[in-house]
Design a protein around this motif. Sequence first.
Motif, PDB file in Angstrom:
ATOM      1  N   GLY A 136      41.878 -27.929 112.116  1.00 51.30           N
ATOM      2  CA  GLY A 136      42.259 -26.629 111.589  1.00 51.30           C
ATOM      3  C   GLY A 136      41.192 -25.959 110.754  1.00 51.30           C
ATOM      4  O   GLY A 136      41.449 -24.945 110.097  1.00 51.30           O
ATOM      5  N   THR A 137      39.975 -26.490 110.761  1.00 54.09           N
ATOM      6  CA  THR A 137      38.880 -25.908 109.978  1.00 54.09           C
ATOM      7  C   THR A 137      37.932 -25.158 110.899  1.00 54.09           C
ATOM      8  O   THR A 137      37.888 -25.391 112.108  1.00 54.09           O
ATOM      9  CB  THR A 137      38.106 -27.003 109.238  1.00 54.09           C
ATOM     10  OG1 THR A 137      37.561 -27.927 110.196  1.00 54.09           O
ATOM     11  CG2 THR A 137      39.029 -27.751 108.282  1.00 54.09           C
ATOM     12  N   LEU A 138      37.179 -24.251 110.320  1.00 55.81           N
ATOM     13  CA  LEU A 138      36.158 -23.544 111.078  1.00 55.81           C
ATOM     14  C   LEU A 138      34.999 -24.489 111.386  1.00 55.81           C
ATOM     15  O   LEU A 138      34.671 -25.351 110.578  1.00 55.81           O
ATOM     16  CB  LEU A 138      35.647 -22.336 110.294  1.00 55.81           C
ATOM     17  CG  LEU A 138      36.649 -21.190 110.093  1.00 55.81           C
ATOM     18  CD1 LEU A 138      36.056 -20.142 109.162  1.00 55.81           C
ATOM     19  CD2 LEU A 138      37.025 -20.561 111.434  1.00 55.81           C
ATOM     20  N   PRO A 139      34.354 -24.353 112.536  1.00 58.78           N
ATOM     21  CA  PRO A 139      33.200 -25.216 112.842  1.00 58.78           C
ATOM     22  C   PRO A 139      32.039 -24.903 111.907  1.00 58.78           C
ATOM     23  O   PRO A 139      31.949 -23.788 111.370  1.00 58.78           O
ATOM     24  CB  PRO A 139      32.868 -24.850 114.295  1.00 58.78           C
ATOM     25  CG  PRO A 139      33.402 -23.471 114.465  1.00 58.78           C
ATOM     26  CD  PRO A 139      34.636 -23.392 113.619  1.00 58.78           C
ATOM     27  N   PRO A 140      31.164 -25.851 111.678  1.00 56.40           N
ATOM     28  CA  PRO A 140      30.027 -25.614 110.774  1.00 56.40           C
ATOM     29  C   PRO A 140      29.141 -24.477 111.259  1.00 56.40           C
ATOM     30  O   PRO A 140      28.906 -24.319 112.450  1.00 56.40           O
ATOM     31  CB  PRO A 140      29.277 -26.954 110.806  1.00 56.40           C
ATOM     32  CG  PRO A 140      30.269 -27.953 111.285  1.00 56.40           C
ATOM     33  CD  PRO A 140      31.177 -27.217 112.217  1.00 56.40           C
ATOM     34  N   GLN A 141      28.641 -23.705 110.307  1.00 56.40           N
ATOM     35  CA  GLN A 141      27.682 -22.647 110.611  1.00 56.40           C
ATOM     36  C   GLN A 141      26.292 -23.187 110.281  1.00 56.40           C
ATOM     37  O   GLN A 141      25.731 -22.924 109.220  1.00 56.40           O
ATOM     38  CB  GLN A 141      28.016 -21.395 109.799  1.00 56.40           C
ATOM     39  CG  GLN A 141      29.409 -20.850 110.045  1.00 56.40           C
ATOM     40  CD  GLN A 141      29.622 -20.486 111.504  1.00 56.40           C
ATOM     41  OE1 GLN A 141      28.877 -19.689 112.077  1.00 56.40           O
ATOM     42  NE2 GLN A 141      30.644 -21.072 112.129  1.00 56.40           N
ATOM     43  N   TRP A 142      25.741 -23.951 111.218  1.00 55.28           N
ATOM     44  CA  TRP A 142      24.547 -24.745 110.954  1.00 55.28           C
ATOM     45  C   TRP A 142      23.350 -23.925 110.514  1.00 55.28           C
ATOM     46  O   TRP A 142      22.523 -24.397 109.734  1.00 55.28           O
ATOM     47  CB  TRP A 142      24.178 -25.540 112.210  1.00 55.28           C
ATOM     48  CG  TRP A 142      25.243 -26.457 112.702  1.00 55.28           C
ATOM     49  CD1 TRP A 142      26.022 -26.288 113.808  1.00 55.28           C
ATOM     50  CD2 TRP A 142      25.652 -27.708 112.124  1.00 55.28           C
ATOM     51  NE1 TRP A 142      26.898 -27.339 113.957  1.00 55.28           N
ATOM     52  CE2 TRP A 142      26.685 -28.233 112.930  1.00 55.28           C
ATOM     53  CE3 TRP A 142      25.248 -28.427 111.000  1.00 55.28           C
ATOM     54  CZ2 TRP A 142      27.313 -29.438 112.659  1.00 55.28           C
ATOM     55  CZ3 TRP A 142      25.860 -29.635 110.725  1.00 55.28           C
ATOM     56  CH2 TRP A 142      26.874 -30.132 111.549  1.00 55.28           C
TER      57      TRP A 142
END
Length: 298
Positions: A136-142
């Motif tokens: 349920g979290t946003l994917p990392p913005q690497w």
Amino acid sequence: MLMPYVVGLVVLVLLPATATMAMAFTETDLIATSRFVGVANFVELTRDPAVRAAVGNSLSYLMFSVPLRLVIAVGLALLLHRRARGSGTARAAVLLPGAVPELAYGLMWLWLLNPIQGPVNQLLLLGGEGGRTALGTLPPQWLTDPEDARAGIVLMSLFTIGETFVIVLTARLALPPEAYELAELEGARAGQVLRRVTLPLLAPVLAVLVLRDTLMSLQASFVPTLVVTNGGPPPYATTYLSLVLYQDAFEYLRYGYAAAVAALMLGLTAVAVLIQWRLLRRWASQGIVGTEARRPGN
């Protein structure tokens, strides 16, 4: 027989290092005449926001990457030391990333960590809905979030453990089988054998690897940050001392100031190694780290 090594050490290491340390007290672009400025470059280091951010980033990288790399290398070596079907292929897979040229390796990760189309985030989105992961979290913005970008640089370093893996694997294969036969006769469980036999016998090798990885860590972050993040996200999220040195020397032609950054890197590395060495000696004196295996039942 030692003479070629001694000559190479003096000509390729000691003389350039001495020249660099002397250059740190000058203002020069290697074109015009150099000017002696004393400790002015070092005073400027304390006021430079890029250097202060780079020191924190470099120490954070060292703190996370060195133990993680060692733990993964040891785990894989212990897992793959036995001859079994597919073990040769698995060993080759561990070694392969270290054989890729650093520039190509950085470009590959620039694609892998693309926040939108990159395979890493696409895998994390499997099982999720609405652009979120299964948790349920946003994917990392690497490439755009400072914390995610620093984590991405550490992640990149975890796949270049081939040399460490080979050394640990060789050391494990060289351990005396009698110690394991004795542990089996005493009915020791796998966890006890690992804690009481394997790790104590590997301790000297692991200690050397920790010191070696610490020496190399401040330099190993250069290519990933230059190719993948270019020191960002702004202002200095992934700016490391190696990148500051490169920019001052080859982009701004401030070789005297870059030499002062190199001296700072040398000092930080020496302090980190000294702390680790003292800890290892203390643990050895207390029997936490030793060169002989203890009886599993003790």
